[in-house]
Design a protein around this motif. Structure first.
Motif, PDB file in Angstrom:
ATOM      1  N   PHE A   1       6.270  -5.415  -5.224  1.00 12.49           N
ATOM      2  CA  PHE A   1       7.412  -5.535  -6.129  1.00 12.49           C
ATOM      3  C   PHE A   1       8.733  -5.134  -5.481  1.00 12.49           C
ATOM      4  CE2 PHE A   1       3.887  -5.352  -9.127  1.00 12.49           C
ATOM      5  CZ  PHE A   1       4.212  -6.418  -9.953  1.00 12.49           C
ATOM      6  N   GLU A   2       8.720  -4.262  -4.487  1.00 13.75           N
ATOM      7  CA  GLU A   2       9.983  -3.829  -3.877  1.00 13.75           C
ATOM      8  C   GLU A   2      10.779  -5.000  -3.320  1.00 13.75           C
ATOM      9  OE1 GLU A   2      11.691  -0.896  -0.350  1.00 13.75           O
ATOM     10  OE2 GLU A   2       9.590  -0.770  -0.941  1.00 13.75           O
ATOM     11  N   PRO A   3      10.193  -5.853  -2.433  1.00 14.46           N
ATOM     12  CA  PRO A   3      10.992  -6.985  -1.948  1.00 14.46           C
ATOM     13  C   PRO A   3      11.349  -7.973  -3.053  1.00 14.46           C
ATOM     14  CG  PRO A   3       8.700  -7.204  -1.245  1.00 14.46           C
ATOM     15  CD  PRO A   3       8.858  -5.828  -1.810  1.00 14.46           C
ATOM     16  N   LEU A   4      10.489  -8.092  -4.067  1.00 16.06           N
ATOM     17  CA  LEU A   4      10.794  -8.993  -5.186  1.00 16.06           C
ATOM     18  C   LEU A   4      12.030  -8.516  -5.937  1.00 16.06           C
ATOM     19  CD1 LEU A   4      10.133 -11.361  -7.030  1.00 16.06           C
ATOM     20  CD2 LEU A   4       8.545  -9.858  -8.271  1.00 16.06           C
ATOM     21  N   PHE A   5      12.122  -7.210  -6.168  1.00 19.51           N
ATOM     22  CA  PHE A   5      13.281  -6.668  -6.865  1.00 19.51           C
ATOM     23  C   PHE A   5      14.553  -6.850  -6.037  1.00 19.51           C
ATOM     24  CE2 PHE A   5      10.303  -3.525  -9.196  1.00 19.51           C
ATOM     25  CZ  PHE A   5      10.003  -4.511 -10.129  1.00 19.51           C
ATOM     26  N   TYR A   6      14.448  -6.667  -4.718  1.00 22.63           N
ATOM     27  CA  TYR A   6      15.607  -6.898  -3.850  1.00 22.63           C
ATOM     28  C   TYR A   6      16.045  -8.356  -3.919  1.00 22.63           C
ATOM     29  CZ  TYR A   6      15.898  -2.379  -1.432  1.00 22.63           C
ATOM     30  OH  TYR A   6      16.101  -1.061  -1.131  1.00 22.63           O
ATOM     31  N   LEU A   7      15.078  -9.263  -3.918  1.00 26.51           N
ATOM     32  CA  LEU A   7      15.415 -10.685  -3.965  1.00 26.51           C
ATOM     33  C   LEU A   7      16.110 -11.036  -5.275  1.00 26.51           C
ATOM     34  CD1 LEU A   7      15.256 -13.543  -2.791  1.00 26.51           C
ATOM     35  CD2 LEU A   7      12.987 -13.761  -3.835  1.00 26.51           C
TER      36      LEU A   7
ATOM     37  N   LEU B   1      -2.936  -4.605   8.533  1.00 25.60           N
ATOM     38  CA  LEU B   1      -2.530  -6.006   8.564  1.00 25.60           C
ATOM     39  C   LEU B   1      -2.927  -6.722   7.278  1.00 25.60           C
ATOM     40  CD1 LEU B   1      -3.229  -7.253  12.198  1.00 25.60           C
ATOM     41  CD2 LEU B   1      -1.041  -6.926  11.071  1.00 25.60           C
ATOM     42  N   ILE B   2      -4.109  -6.404   6.769  1.00 28.48           N
ATOM     43  CA  ILE B   2      -4.536  -7.020   5.517  1.00 28.48           C
ATOM     44  C   ILE B   2      -3.587  -6.629   4.389  1.00 28.48           C
ATOM     45  CG2 ILE B   2      -6.347  -6.979   3.750  1.00 28.48           C
ATOM     46  CD1 ILE B   2      -8.387  -6.817   5.991  1.00 28.48           C
ATOM     47  N   ARG B   3      -3.224  -5.356   4.350  1.00 29.42           N
ATOM     48  CA  ARG B   3      -2.299  -4.901   3.299  1.00 29.42           C
ATOM     49  C   ARG B   3      -0.946  -5.583   3.442  1.00 29.42           C
ATOM     50  NH1 ARG B   3      -1.210   1.423   1.566  1.00 29.42           N
ATOM     51  NH2 ARG B   3       0.421   1.002   0.016  1.00 29.42           N
ATOM     52  N   GLY B   4      -0.419  -5.616   4.658  1.00 28.28           N
ATOM     53  CA  GLY B   4       0.854  -6.301   4.868  1.00 28.28           C
ATOM     54  C   GLY B   4       0.745  -7.795   4.609  1.00 28.28           C
ATOM     55  N   GLY B   5      -0.416  -8.383   4.956  1.00 32.55           N
ATOM     56  CA  GLY B   5      -0.623  -9.806   4.723  1.00 32.55           C
ATOM     57  C   GLY B   5      -0.650 -10.162   3.253  1.00 32.55           C
ATOM     58  N   LEU B   6      -1.211  -9.285   2.430  1.00 27.22           N
ATOM     59  CA  LEU B   6      -1.216  -9.517   0.984  1.00 27.22           C
ATOM     60  C   LEU B   6       0.205  -9.569   0.443  1.00 27.22           C
ATOM     61  CD1 LEU B   6      -4.167  -7.195  -0.138  1.00 27.22           C
ATOM     62  CD2 LEU B   6      -4.141  -9.700  -0.098  1.00 27.22           C
ATOM     63  N   TYR B   7       1.045  -8.639   0.920  1.00 23.23           N
ATOM     64  CA  TYR B   7       2.443  -8.656   0.492  1.00 23.23           C
ATOM     65  C   TYR B   7       3.124  -9.951   0.946  1.00 23.23           C
ATOM     66  CZ  TYR B   7       1.749  -3.631  -0.233  1.00 23.23           C
ATOM     67  OH  TYR B   7       1.278  -2.408  -0.651  1.00 23.23           O
ATOM     68  N   ALA B   8       2.830 -10.360   2.182  1.00 25.12           N
ATOM     69  CA  ALA B   8       3.472 -11.555   2.737  1.00 25.12           C
ATOM     70  C   ALA B   8       3.075 -12.803   1.955  1.00 25.12           C
ATOM     71  CB  ALA B   8       3.105 -11.709   4.214  1.00 25.12           C
ATOM     72  N   VAL B   9       1.785 -12.949   1.667  1.00 25.60           N
ATOM     73  CA  VAL B   9       1.317 -14.120   0.928  1.00 25.60           C
ATOM     74  C   VAL B   9       1.906 -14.132  -0.486  1.00 25.60           C
ATOM     75  CG1 VAL B   9      -0.708 -15.240  -0.071  1.00 25.60           C
ATOM     76  CG2 VAL B   9      -0.787 -14.380   2.279  1.00 25.60           C
ATOM     77  N   GLY B  10       1.902 -12.962  -1.141  1.00 23.61           N
ATOM     78  CA  GLY B  10       2.459 -12.880  -2.490  1.00 23.61           C
ATOM     79  C   GLY B  10       3.933 -13.222  -2.510  1.00 23.61           C
ATOM     80  N   PHE B  11       4.675 -12.693  -1.545  1.00 22.04           N
ATOM     81  CA  PHE B  11       6.115 -12.960  -1.517  1.00 22.04           C
ATOM     82  C   PHE B  11       6.391 -14.409  -1.138  1.00 22.04           C
ATOM     83  CE2 PHE B  11      10.474 -12.625   0.129  1.00 22.04           C
ATOM     84  CZ  PHE B  11      11.068 -11.970  -0.932  1.00 22.04           C
TER      85      PHE B  11
ATOM     86  N   LEU C   1      10.761 -10.856   3.468  1.00 22.35           N
ATOM     87  CA  LEU C   1       9.361 -11.094   3.824  1.00 22.35           C
ATOM     88  C   LEU C   1       8.985 -10.283   5.063  1.00 22.35           C
ATOM     89  CD1 LEU C   1       6.675 -12.586   3.549  1.00 22.35           C
ATOM     90  CD2 LEU C   1       7.709 -14.523   4.762  1.00 22.35           C
ATOM     91  N   ALA C   2       9.846 -10.293   6.069  1.00 23.26           N
ATOM     92  CA  ALA C   2       9.598  -9.491   7.275  1.00 23.26           C
ATOM     93  C   ALA C   2       9.578  -8.004   6.951  1.00 23.26           C
ATOM     94  CB  ALA C   2      10.665  -9.789   8.332  1.00 23.26           C
ATOM     95  N   SER C   3      10.497  -7.571   6.095  1.00 25.92           N
ATOM     96  CA  SER C   3      10.560  -6.160   5.713  1.00 25.92           C
ATOM     97  C   SER C   3       9.334  -5.742   4.914  1.00 25.92           C
ATOM     98  CB  SER C   3      11.827  -5.893   4.899  1.00 25.92           C
ATOM     99  OG  SER C   3      12.979  -6.189   5.644  1.00 25.92           O
ATOM    100  N   ALA C   4       8.832  -6.643   4.061  1.00 30.87           N
ATOM    101  CA  ALA C   4       7.627  -6.337   3.290  1.00 30.87           C
ATOM    102  C   ALA C   4       6.426  -6.153   4.199  1.00 30.87           C
ATOM    103  CB  ALA C   4       7.364  -7.453   2.273  1.00 30.87           C
ATOM    104  N   ALA C   5       6.311  -7.014   5.208  1.00 28.12           N
ATOM    105  CA  ALA C   5       5.216  -6.878   6.164  1.00 28.12           C
ATOM    106  C   ALA C   5       5.335  -5.573   6.949  1.00 28.12           C
ATOM    107  CB  ALA C   5       5.213  -8.069   7.118  1.00 28.12           C
ATOM    108  N   MET C   6       6.565  -5.225   7.335  1.00 28.16           N
ATOM    109  CA  MET C   6       6.791  -3.975   8.054  1.00 28.16           C
ATOM    110  C   MET C   6       6.428  -2.772   7.194  1.00 28.16           C
ATOM    111  SD  MET C   6      10.390  -2.303   9.398  1.00 28.16           S
ATOM    112  CE  MET C   6      10.955  -2.050   7.705  1.00 28.16           C
TER     113      MET C   6
END
Length: 266
Positions: free
Chosen positions: A40-46, A127-137, A79-84
């Motif tokens: 939700f953090e990157p979604l709220f920023y967007l 990576l799996i956790r970051g990948g979930l964020y990336a796919v969702g975003f 998206l890059a920040s969410a993965a990071m």
């Protein structure tokens, strides 16, 4: 120390590291809300900045110099920040707790798994956790129509590469930390990168010396890589970004393996 633990063949782990990923899946089976919260953090920023300020800004120069909407400029950077952030959160705070308090890794070393397997398995889970964020975003970007090129399909693998680089270095840095207060140093690095790596505006507004410094930071490499793929601005520079992030991840993974070996097998 057994020969298995010192053979260079397994310097970066083996298939046994999959057991660490399986363990984390069991742990988070009933704690999936913790994983979901990071989306939700990157979604709220967007929504708040991308569409809020975007209504006032209009268009902005993209990676190829062509004008693009402000939302399209900001979304790949988020998206890059969410993965990071996903990789950093998993590979620092959780890794530190398992290493120094819960003694999870000490117990695991009584099994056939090696320190390299632990490092690779924990990085794989990050990576799996970051990948979930990336796919969702990425799904959010598609819903809002924030793509103009078929190259956008490579944005998710690129986000995984960003997660790999930051997750590996995050674990390496955490292996040197002694107290929870040391994590302030991580935020001291991560937050300025998030704000100044071309996330919300082009870095061309900086003085030339500062531009050069920003360009060599790892998050800028990831932001420019994903943004270029999203708008279809393909150039040889993208290979430099891929090489930079790959080397960063490999070095971080190697340091983590050695540090786990030193801390737990001494």
């Amino acid at each position: 120390m057994s020969a298995l633990r010192v053979l260079p063949v397994g310097a970066f782990g083996s298939r046994r590291s999959l057991r660490l990923i399986e363990r984390n899946l069991y742990i988070y089976k009933h704690g999936w809300l913790m994983l979901l919260s990071g989306f939700f953090e990157p979604l709220f920023y967007l929504l708040g900045i991308g569409f809020g300020l975007g209504a006032l800004i209009g268009t902005i120069p993209g990676p190829n110099g062509q004008p693009i909407s402000y939302q399209l400029f900001v979304a790949p950077a988020l998206l890059a920040s969410a993965a990071m952030n996903g990789a950093i959160n998993e590979s620092t705070f959780n890794f530190f707790f398992k290493l120094n308090y819960n003694k999870t890794f000490t117990s695991i070393l009584s099994t056939p798994l090696s320190p390299s397997d632990i490092a690779l398995g924990e990085l794989g889970w990050a990576l799996i956790r970051g990948g979930l964020y990336a796919v969702g975003f990425m799904g959010v970007m598609i819903v809002f129509g924030l793509f103009v090129s078929p190259w956008v399909i490579l944005a998710v693998p690129a986000a995984l590469l960003v997660g790999f680089a930051f997750g590996a270095v995050g674990m390496a840095a955490t292996s040197f930390m002694k107290t929870w207060q040391d994590f302030d140093l991580i935020q001291l690095v991560v937050l300025p990168m998030f704000l100044f790596s071309g996330t919300f505006y082009p870095i061309e507004g900086y003085p030339e010396a500062l531009q050069l410094f920003v360009r060599i930071t790892p998050l800028y490499q990831g932001v420019d890589l994903i943004r270029s793929l999203t708008v279809g601005a393909i150039s040889p520079v993208l290979l430099v970004h891929v090489a930079y992030l790959s080397i960063m991840g490999i070095v971080g993974l190697a340091i983590t393996s050695r540090r786990i070996d030193k801390l737990l097998l001494k």
